[in-house]
Design a protein around this motif. Sequence first.
Motif, short mmCIF file in Angstrom:
data_model
loop_
_atom_site.label_atom_id
_atom_site.label_comp_id
_atom_site.label_asym_id
_atom_site.label_seq_id
_atom_site.Cartn_x
_atom_site.Cartn_y
_atom_site.Cartn_z
N ASN A 44 -32.30 1.78 -47.55
CA ASN A 44 -33.77 1.57 -47.05
C ASN A 44 -34.53 1.30 -48.17
O ASN A 44 -35.53 1.92 -48.72
N ASP A 85 -32.73 8.04 -49.63
CA ASP A 85 -33.59 7.17 -48.78
C ASP A 85 -34.57 6.77 -49.61
O ASP A 85 -35.42 7.67 -49.96
N CYS A 86 -34.76 5.63 -50.03
CA CYS A 86 -35.82 5.07 -50.80
C CYS A 86 -37.02 4.78 -50.16
O CYS A 86 -38.16 4.57 -50.62
N GLY A 87 -37.15 4.83 -48.71
CA GLY A 87 -38.33 4.76 -47.95
C GLY A 87 -38.95 3.34 -47.79
O GLY A 87 -40.14 3.27 -47.71
N ARG A 89 -39.20 1.49 -50.29
CA ARG A 89 -39.72 1.09 -51.60
C ARG A 89 -38.86 0.03 -52.36
O ARG A 89 -37.71 -0.17 -52.02
N ASP A 423 -43.42 2.89 -56.08
CA ASP A 423 -44.40 2.50 -55.23
C ASP A 423 -45.34 1.38 -55.46
O ASP A 423 -46.08 1.45 -56.77
N LEU A 454 -39.25 11.33 -54.27
CA LEU A 454 -39.28 10.73 -53.01
C LEU A 454 -39.33 11.74 -51.53
O LEU A 454 -38.74 12.78 -51.79
#
Length: 454
Positions: A44, A85-87, A89, A423, A454
């Motif tokens: 992600n 999970d890098c969200g 980013r 971010d 994270l």
Amino acid sequence: MADLSRRQFLGGTAAVMALFAGLRSPEVIAAQPRGNGRPLLLTNLRLFDGSGTPLRDGVSISVEAGRIQAILSEPPGAGEAEIIDCGGRVLMPGLIDAHWHTTLAAITQVAAMSADPGYVHLVAAREAERTLLRGFTSVRDVGGPSFALKRAIDEGIVHGPRIFPAGAMISQTSGHGDFRMRHEVPRGTTTPLSAAEQMGVTAIADGEAEVLRRTREQLMLGASQIKLMAGGGVASSYDPLDSTQFSERELRTAVEAADDWGTYVMVHVYTPRGIQRAISAGVKSIEHGQLADEDSVRMMADEWIWWSLQPFLQDEDANVYPDAARRESQRQVAEGTLRAYEMAQRFGVKTAWGTDILFSPQNTPSQGRQLAKLTRFYDPLEVLAMATGRNAELLALAGPRNPYPGPLGRIVPGALADLLVVDGDPATGIDFLADPEQNLRLIMKGGRIYKDTL
């Protein structure tokens, strides 16, 4: 091996650091880095691979045994891997500062020259952690006694970036690395070394024989590249900015000794005359060079010489000098910086980036901000490529003296897993690097996680 000579005592500071390894200030790493031996799968994410090409979506990165194993199309099977999970980013390579003084950046010059050696190295160890937490996973050390700190970091005694050490800056008498006081001149054949020489900050050498000896000494201690002072500087007490230092024969002597060990010489120099003399002698990297003219820049381009530039812009991050002479030299260099970046692009010179923060503890937090300044001259993704993949190419000139074999600065299979999750959108700007505490969400070096919010 047990001989207690002064040189070995100063070089064995890692043992002293071990006694203080448990002392942590609040802003540094509070726990041991995470690395349980399981493979990692980062998902992600938006990928900046260090090449300067546009960001990629729809991929995952697998990490195992400290290296990037694969770039995978989603959705991959996790298997035994720990999923991060890098969200959504950006994932990017760790940053590289190609002109950093590991031992001397975060201490004043007075303290560096007068304090106990152990104190100097403990300050440097604390700053090494802060450097890593700013996202800089590798630095090319361009002068100072960094061998012990490098060893302590590599052995896990303290945390910090990978260090490519140059050892002592080699300088002629009255050169940019001659820190002696006036009362110490002249030096006789039996006169003790100055404090800066005893600490390993600098090595004064005159004539080909002395240059050869001092170069070989740094290689013996573990230098990955050699640093010579080939011209004057702004902060100098004695040598004027326009002075040319070391003869071509002296420079060539160092180049040949480094080449015999499979590595290269870089030089501190500003002026066209000094640049051209250094290139003629076989030097591979020009550090600074802000007063270059078109002829010397063409020479750099034609000979495929690296130009390691710094954003010396006489702004809020500039050193403050009390005397008019040094302020005038600073003004000349700041004006030259604007011309240098323009000419580097116009003539296609291989350009690296670094900060050259020296004896300025108040300025070390500006490291990322100083990289972001380059968007004045380059596209943001080009700036990030310079501070990752491009700087890694310069580090690789160390050849067999490279202490960290394997690709750096790129996210490709087989590369060392030095990674950041951030971010911010580097396609539009990189000001997020000015606030690493808030904007760097994950910091990984060699597959080990040193920060994870994270």
